[in-house]
Write a protein that holds these residues in place. Structure first.
Motif, PDB file in Angstrom:
ATOM      1  N   ILE A   1      16.466 -19.431   9.898  1.00  0.00           N
ATOM      2  CA  ILE A   1      17.413 -18.549  10.586  1.00  0.00           C
ATOM      3  C   ILE A   1      17.396 -18.813  12.089  1.00  0.00           C
ATOM      4  CG2 ILE A   1      17.936 -16.152  11.173  1.00  0.00           C
ATOM      5  CD1 ILE A   1      16.909 -15.360   8.406  1.00  0.00           C
ATOM      6  N   ALA A   2      16.194 -19.006  12.646  1.00  0.00           N
ATOM      7  CA  ALA A   2      16.076 -19.233  14.086  1.00  0.00           C
ATOM      8  C   ALA A   2      16.838 -20.484  14.522  1.00  0.00           C
ATOM      9  CB  ALA A   2      14.599 -19.345  14.479  1.00  0.00           C
ATOM     10  N   VAL A   3      16.669 -21.597  13.814  1.00  0.00           N
ATOM     11  CA  VAL A   3      17.324 -22.833  14.252  1.00  0.00           C
ATOM     12  C   VAL A   3      18.801 -22.845  13.887  1.00  0.00           C
ATOM     13  CG1 VAL A   3      15.178 -24.155  14.194  1.00  0.00           C
ATOM     14  CG2 VAL A   3      16.625 -24.120  12.175  1.00  0.00           C
ATOM     15  N   GLU A   4      19.171 -22.227  12.764  1.00  0.00           N
ATOM     16  CA  GLU A   4      20.588 -22.174  12.409  1.00  0.00           C
ATOM     17  C   GLU A   4      21.374 -21.300  13.374  1.00  0.00           C
ATOM     18  OE1 GLU A   4      22.620 -23.713   9.892  1.00  0.00           O
ATOM     19  OE2 GLU A   4      20.899 -25.041  10.116  1.00  0.00           O
ATOM     20  N   SER A   5      20.754 -20.249  13.899  1.00  0.00           N
ATOM     21  CA  SER A   5      21.443 -19.408  14.880  1.00  0.00           C
ATOM     22  C   SER A   5      21.744 -20.199  16.147  1.00  0.00           C
ATOM     23  CB  SER A   5      20.597 -18.174  15.205  1.00  0.00           C
ATOM     24  OG  SER A   5      19.420 -18.523  15.925  1.00  0.00           O
ATOM     25  N   ILE A   6      20.843 -21.120  16.511  1.00  0.00           N
ATOM     26  CA  ILE A   6      21.084 -21.986  17.670  1.00  0.00           C
ATOM     27  C   ILE A   6      22.226 -22.954  17.374  1.00  0.00           C
ATOM     28  CG2 ILE A   6      20.104 -23.839  19.086  1.00  0.00           C
ATOM     29  CD1 ILE A   6      17.391 -22.416  18.829  1.00  0.00           C
ATOM     30  N   LEU A   7      22.195 -23.577  16.201  1.00  0.00           N
ATOM     31  CA  LEU A   7      23.269 -24.504  15.822  1.00  0.00           C
ATOM     32  C   LEU A   7      24.620 -23.795  15.795  1.00  0.00           C
ATOM     33  CD1 LEU A   7      21.466 -26.474  12.977  1.00  0.00           C
ATOM     34  CD2 LEU A   7      22.185 -27.402  15.178  1.00  0.00           C
ATOM     35  N   ASP A   8      24.638 -22.557  15.305  1.00  0.00           N
ATOM     36  CA  ASP A   8      25.891 -21.805  15.234  1.00  0.00           C
ATOM     37  C   ASP A   8      26.426 -21.434  16.613  1.00  0.00           C
ATOM     38  OD1 ASP A   8      26.007 -21.904  12.493  1.00  0.00           O
ATOM     39  OD2 ASP A   8      25.036 -19.966  12.184  1.00  0.00           O
ATOM     40  N   SER A   9      25.548 -21.437  17.622  1.00  0.00           N
ATOM     41  CA  SER A   9      25.995 -21.090  18.979  1.00  0.00           C
ATOM     42  C   SER A   9      26.488 -22.295  19.761  1.00  0.00           C
ATOM     43  CB  SER A   9      24.834 -20.433  19.745  1.00  0.00           C
ATOM     44  OG  SER A   9      23.830 -21.398  20.062  1.00  0.00           O
ATOM     45  N   MET A  10      26.294 -23.510  19.228  1.00  0.00           N
ATOM     46  CA  MET A  10      26.672 -24.727  19.942  1.00  0.00           C
ATOM     47  C   MET A  10      28.170 -25.017  19.811  1.00  0.00           C
ATOM     48  SD  MET A  10      23.545 -27.361  19.110  1.00  0.00           S
ATOM     49  CE  MET A  10      21.969 -27.197  19.939  1.00  0.00           C
TER      50      MET A  10
ATOM     51  N   PRO B   1      29.940 -18.527   8.397  1.00  0.00           N
ATOM     52  CA  PRO B   1      30.221 -17.570   7.322  1.00  0.00           C
ATOM     53  C   PRO B   1      29.964 -16.129   7.773  1.00  0.00           C
ATOM     54  CG  PRO B   1      28.874 -19.394   6.526  1.00  0.00           C
ATOM     55  CD  PRO B   1      28.915 -19.507   8.007  1.00  0.00           C
ATOM     56  N   LEU B   2      30.754 -15.203   7.242  1.00  0.00           N
ATOM     57  CA  LEU B   2      30.599 -13.797   7.611  1.00  0.00           C
ATOM     58  C   LEU B   2      29.216 -13.275   7.251  1.00  0.00           C
ATOM     59  CD1 LEU B   2      34.083 -12.347   6.554  1.00  0.00           C
ATOM     60  CD2 LEU B   2      33.240 -12.842   8.869  1.00  0.00           C
ATOM     61  N   PHE B   3      28.630 -13.814   6.181  1.00  0.00           N
ATOM     62  CA  PHE B   3      27.299 -13.392   5.790  1.00  0.00           C
ATOM     63  C   PHE B   3      26.297 -13.675   6.916  1.00  0.00           C
ATOM     64  CE2 PHE B   3      23.105 -14.319   4.051  1.00  0.00           C
ATOM     65  CZ  PHE B   3      22.873 -13.202   3.254  1.00  0.00           C
ATOM     66  N   ARG B   4      26.395 -14.855   7.500  1.00  0.00           N
ATOM     67  CA  ARG B   4      25.488 -15.204   8.604  1.00  0.00           C
ATOM     68  C   ARG B   4      25.700 -14.282   9.794  1.00  0.00           C
ATOM     69  NH1 ARG B   4      23.922 -21.348   9.800  1.00  0.00           N
ATOM     70  NH2 ARG B   4      23.962 -22.223   7.721  1.00  0.00           N
TER      71      ARG B   4
ATOM     72  N   PHE C   1      20.817 -20.421   4.619  1.00  0.00           N
ATOM     73  CA  PHE C   1      20.195 -20.948   5.835  1.00  0.00           C
ATOM     74  C   PHE C   1      19.350 -22.209   5.613  1.00  0.00           C
ATOM     75  CE2 PHE C   1      20.892 -16.440   6.785  1.00  0.00           C
ATOM     76  CZ  PHE C   1      21.535 -16.523   8.002  1.00  0.00           C
ATOM     77  N   ARG C   2      18.908 -22.482   4.408  1.00  0.00           N
ATOM     78  CA  ARG C   2      18.023 -23.600   4.158  1.00  0.00           C
ATOM     79  C   ARG C   2      18.784 -24.924   4.185  1.00  0.00           C
ATOM     80  NH1 ARG C   2      13.054 -24.233   1.795  1.00  0.00           N
ATOM     81  NH2 ARG C   2      12.634 -22.446   3.130  1.00  0.00           N
ATOM     82  N   ARG C   3      18.266 -25.911   4.902  1.00  0.00           N
ATOM     83  CA  ARG C   3      18.854 -27.250   4.939  1.00  0.00           C
ATOM     84  C   ARG C   3      17.856 -28.332   4.553  1.00  0.00           C
ATOM     85  NH1 ARG C   3      23.739 -28.108   6.949  1.00  0.00           N
ATOM     86  NH2 ARG C   3      24.811 -26.348   7.891  1.00  0.00           N
ATOM     87  N   ASP C   4      16.571 -28.052   4.790  1.00  0.00           N
ATOM     88  CA  ASP C   4      15.571 -29.093   4.549  1.00  0.00           C
ATOM     89  C   ASP C   4      14.406 -28.535   3.738  1.00  0.00           C
ATOM     90  OD1 ASP C   4      14.801 -27.429   6.658  1.00  0.00           O
ATOM     91  OD2 ASP C   4      13.495 -28.952   7.514  1.00  0.00           O
ATOM     92  N   ASP C   5      13.631 -29.429   3.215  1.00  0.00           N
ATOM     93  CA  ASP C   5      12.451 -29.102   2.414  1.00  0.00           C
ATOM     94  C   ASP C   5      11.257 -28.957   3.355  1.00  0.00           C
ATOM     95  OD1 ASP C   5      10.424 -28.925   0.583  1.00  0.00           O
ATOM     96  OD2 ASP C   5      10.997 -30.701  -0.560  1.00  0.00           O
ATOM     97  N   HIS C   6      10.518 -27.860   3.239  1.00  0.00           N
ATOM     98  CA  HIS C   6       9.387 -27.606   4.146  1.00  0.00           C
ATOM     99  C   HIS C   6       8.035 -27.942   3.512  1.00  0.00           C
ATOM    100  CE1 HIS C   6      11.928 -24.381   6.499  1.00  0.00           C
ATOM    101  NE2 HIS C   6      12.451 -25.590   6.535  1.00  0.00           N
ATOM    102  N   LYS C   7       8.039 -28.615   2.403  1.00  0.00           N
ATOM    103  CA  LYS C   7       6.791 -28.849   1.675  1.00  0.00           C
ATOM    104  C   LYS C   7       5.827 -29.768   2.411  1.00  0.00           C
ATOM    105  CE  LYS C   7       6.729 -31.434  -1.965  1.00  0.00           C
ATOM    106  NZ  LYS C   7       7.032 -31.982  -3.304  1.00  0.00           N
ATOM    107  N   PHE C   8       6.314 -30.506   3.413  1.00  0.00           N
ATOM    108  CA  PHE C   8       5.440 -31.440   4.136  1.00  0.00           C
ATOM    109  C   PHE C   8       4.910 -30.857   5.450  1.00  0.00           C
ATOM    110  CE2 PHE C   8       8.423 -33.894   1.575  1.00  0.00           C
ATOM    111  CZ  PHE C   8       7.576 -34.731   0.881  1.00  0.00           C
TER     112      PHE C   8
END
Length: 454
Positions: free
Chosen positions: A106-115, A125-128, A168-175
């Protein structure tokens, strides 16, 4: 088989390089950050991921995303870079892994959405938008730590949070992190316990330090060219400025406001050497020792702590600040017998001044503390009140004034005749108008853990 792997690797690396170049041409202040990750095909993920060293991709997923929507691929690339700039892979700690992952996304997507950049622009999206609006009531500035705390308190109900993975998820955080490396070593039967863990922790620390350096240099690049990149970068510069501000050891900082005085108490480490030698001379092997009745110590004599109780300050953070201050002062009993610790609550006017003389009184104060105020914000009445106490002789040895605030208010124009420090919580403050004669101290989660009323 080997040739096919090499071919998939070449294609995957070329796709990521093309995305990186598009991002760089649009936002040149990202040069160091974009070049901070290598590329590596990895079939242990079904999508794409980063471990802070490389972008690890599944070739099928990567090719499909490249064909379907290049803008979404660009956002995914930058999403992972932002995770690294804010050191999200290294700060999970003992937090709930799933909740921490969502908070970071959510933190990084909010930044991307502000660019406002074509290479990453998309209709939000309205949900975001709804999620951002609801979180903003609790988090004036978005950061993974603050979002995590808000979600943990169920500012948004759990059942609604279940949809966050999808939106909000775009990448895998398993690493992420040393813990994952340790689990991989254990599952493969490799490694020799503590030594491998130490080496893994050291690698993670070095990697975190690398990204902290890149983050600081990216912030400097953006500040240098802010007139050009203000709208393009959205809220990124503000987030980087907060992330890279130097933290303060609050315990050590308080030491500068203690008074050095002689206090009546036995000092076994000090004695008269002449008296000692006279005893040996008179009695042979029996020295005479008389411990001094005075000892120089640093403790509180006169100190003022002002609490901003305006509507913009959170009661939980105020309670955490007072609790931490009490713990520090009580640890070594830092009160002189005639100490005067004034705790003043001030919003647009002084609401109450509580004078404490001992650790016992401070303990009782924190147990019964209630916030008085919730009006507007004006710092000047508190300074006027303290100046009057000085004139009346109620403060004879004032070492300084500590003002705990979020920084939104009217500051005094002239420097008072004592040291002043404005204390801010890490991501809930605005310090652009702090006078040059005042000290600024940033307190982070390691100093304050917000207390919430039961």
């Amino acid at each position: 088989m080997h040739e096919n792997k090499e071919r998939l690797t070449r294609i995957g690396n070329a796709i990521l390089a093309a995305s990186r170049n598009e991002l760089y041409l649009s936002m040149r202040f990202f040069d160091l950050a974009l070049s901070g990750l290598g590329y590596q095909m990895n079939l242990n993920t079904a999508t794409i991921a980063t471990d802070g060293v490389n972008i690890l991709y599944n070739p099928t997923y990567l090719q499909r995303q490249y064909v379907d929507d290049m803008i979404q691929l660009n956002r995914t690339y930058l999403h992972m870079v932002l995770h690294c700039l804010f050191r999200h892979p290294f700060h999970r700690g003992d937090r709930d892994p799933a909740l921490w992952d969502v908070a970071c996304d959510i933190a990084v997507e909010s930044i991307l959405d502000s660019m406002e950049v074509k290479t990453v622009a998309m209709v939000i999206p309205l949900f975001r938008e709804d999620v951002y609006d609801r979180l903003r009531q609790e988090c004036p500035v978005f950061s993974a730590e603050r979002i995590y705390q808000a979600l943990e308190r169920q500012i948004i109900p759990w059942e609604e949070q279940l949809d966050f993975y999808k939106y909000f998820r775009r990448d895998d955080h398993k690493f992420w992190g040393a813990q994952q490396q340790e689990e991989e070593q254990q599952s493969s039967g490799q490694g020799d316990g503590d030594n491998d863990q130490d080496q893994s922790d050291q690698r993670q620390k070095e990697l975190e330090d690398k990204w902290q350096d890149v983050s600081g240099k990216t912030k400097t690049n953006m500040e240098t060219f802010f007139a050009q990149h203000g709208k393009e970068a959205g809220t990124l510069l503000q987030a980087l400025q907060i992330e890279n501000r130097e933290r303060c050891d609050y315990r050590r900082f308080l030491q500068r406001f203690l008074t050095l005085r002689e206090e009546v108490q036995v000092d076994p480490d000090s004695f008269d050497y002449g008296f000692y030698a006279y005893g040996l001379e008179l009695y042979g092997n029996i020295p005479l020792m008389e411990p001094l009745e005075y000892q120089e110590t640093r403790k509180i004599h006169d100190l003022v702590i002002v609490i901003d109780t305006s509507d913009s300050c959170r009661e939980g953070i105020i309670a955490a600040f007072l609790s931490e201050t009490r713990a520090i002062l009580n640890q070594s009993d830092l009160f002189f017998q005639n100490a005067n610790l004034h705790i003043i609550q001030n919003d647009a006017a002084v609401q109450v001044d509580t004078v404490l003389h001992s650790r016992e009184e401070f303990d009782q104060f924190t147990k019964t503390f209630t916030v008085k105020g919730y009006g507007g914000t004006d710092f000047r009445p508190a300074f006027q009140y303290v100046n009057r106490l000085l004139e009346e002789g109620q403060l004879t040895d004032l070492k300084g004034l500590l003002y705990f605030t979020d920084g939104w208010g009217t500051y005094p124009k002239h420097r008072p005749p004592y040291d002043v420090a404005f204390l801010f919580f890490r991501d809930q403050y605005q310090d652009t108008n702090v006078p040059p004669w005042a000290m600024k101290v940033i307190l982070g989660p390691e100093e304050l853990t917000e207390v919430h009323p039961q």
